[in-house]
Enzyme design. Sequence first.
Site, PDB file in Angstrom:
ATOM      1  N   LYS A   5       0.861  -1.190   0.000  1.00 20.15           N
ATOM      2  CA  LYS A   5       0.000   0.000   0.000  1.00 20.15           C
ATOM      3  C   LYS A   5       0.892   1.233   0.000  1.00 20.15           C
ATOM      4  O   LYS A   5       2.065   1.178   0.392  1.00 20.15           O
ATOM      5  CB  LYS A   5      -0.909   0.014   1.234  1.00 20.15           C
ATOM      6  CG  LYS A   5      -2.223   0.762   1.031  1.00 20.15           C
ATOM      7  CD  LYS A   5      -3.211   0.003   0.162  1.00 20.15           C
ATOM      8  CE  LYS A   5      -4.525   0.761   0.029  1.00 20.15           C
ATOM      9  NZ  LYS A   5      -5.525   0.008  -0.726  1.00 20.15           N
ATOM     10  N   ASP A  31      -6.764   4.500  -5.007  1.00 24.98           N
ATOM     11  CA  ASP A  31      -7.507   4.370  -3.759  1.00 24.98           C
ATOM     12  C   ASP A  31      -8.152   5.738  -3.540  1.00 24.98           C
ATOM     13  O   ASP A  31      -8.315   6.509  -4.491  1.00 24.98           O
ATOM     14  CB  ASP A  31      -6.569   3.960  -2.618  1.00 24.98           C
ATOM     15  CG  ASP A  31      -7.297   3.519  -1.337  1.00 24.98           C
ATOM     16  OD1 ASP A  31      -8.540   3.404  -1.358  1.00 24.98           O
ATOM     17  OD2 ASP A  31      -6.632   3.309  -0.317  1.00 24.98           O
TER      18      ASP A  31
END
Length: 448
Positions: A129, A169
């Site tokens: 991430k 995201d």
Amino acid sequence: MSEAENYLASVRESLVKRDPQQPEFLEAVDNFFHTITPVLDKHPEYIKANLIERLIEPERAFQFRVPWVDDRGQVQVNRGFRVQFNGAIGPYKGGLRFHPSVNLSIVKFLGFEQVFKNSLTGLPIGGGKGGSDFNPKGRSDGEVMRFCQSFMTELQRHIGPDIDVPAGDIGVGGREIGYLYGQYRRLRGYQAGVLTGKGLSYGGSLARTEATGFGLLYYTQALLASQDEQLSGKKIKVSGTGNVAIYAIQKAAKLGATVLTASDSNGFVYDPNGIDYKVVQQIKEVERGRIKDYADRVETAEYHEGSVWDFDVDYDIALPCATQNEIDGGRAARIAQNGAAVVNCGSNMPCTPEAVEIFHSQKVLLGPAKAANAGGVAVSALEMSQNDERLSWTFDEVDERLQVIMHDIFAESEKAAKEYGFGNDYLAGANIAGFKKIADAMLAQGVI
């Protein structure tokens, strides 16, 4: 305490000493630890190999400076992050988040969750991430482009189609992915598989935009089927108006359900006739406006400030699709009182530990984010496959594969929960099903 309980307590104590200022990451680890004891009881080899302590430590984490120039000619500085958490089953895969709240704790929590989510898809992708505390809201296209170019100038040192494949995201949509990919190509040459969520004209996949929202409804469909229920005729509350929420609303309506709400950080709209996803899409994706504008355009809708979860109305299913910890204990109790029997998480970790406990005590079925919102990363992996083969599949082909993956994720989670004595605790089932695949891969590869 058993050997497994002692081991987990020792690992947690060490983690808290190392990372006392990372509450989001510690919460994610605690949620995992609460469900994994019976697996360690059954597999003492995991304890012998100290596998859990290895699993909760990222393989590597980067923090870097992102300098860029705004439209006034002023130099601005943000922080960039990338955490490559676990690559035992494939290249690191996980989104980039651009939001003022982004810090190392949040990126580690998201990366840790991503490891299990990616494992659950059954596809060969590890977990990672990244992101930045840059806020794209209110910024011009030129400012966003210059920021993305600076961000990618550093990030490109650490990623690649077979190493680490970021995606979007919160705060990173098609515009941002385009700018990021353009800078990568400028520096490293054309490598379509280095980012997913790309535009269709340069290697993107049909159905990728819709994938997380559609997948959330396919998971919901599978969970209801396990209870001899169906989605058609159900009333649903949705929070959020981002990518996940918009396409969850679209798919819910197509499958015969009525979505009553949609929200943003200021407030929410309620429409008893059902939220029109096209109106939401126009306001949020095209105009970049606020959800209160919906009530001005749809006669049957009303706008309220505050959280959608503080609004009482009868409904059957809750789909939190906004942000982490949006549902606390009080809101969880209210959701149960309103009659909701199912809560499926479209956003990452939207429920606090107290909320999770209340849902379990009230017999509200909870679909955890690592399972319920895995549709996005699943189709990202399918995009990688198309890039490798220099092919483009049809929308229906991708959507059919997504539906199979989401139903399989539920089936694997349900099977694991029952096997280890957790009944209908699908959070435990998802943790266990995702963990065992990673654990076995790590053991097979030695101490790395």
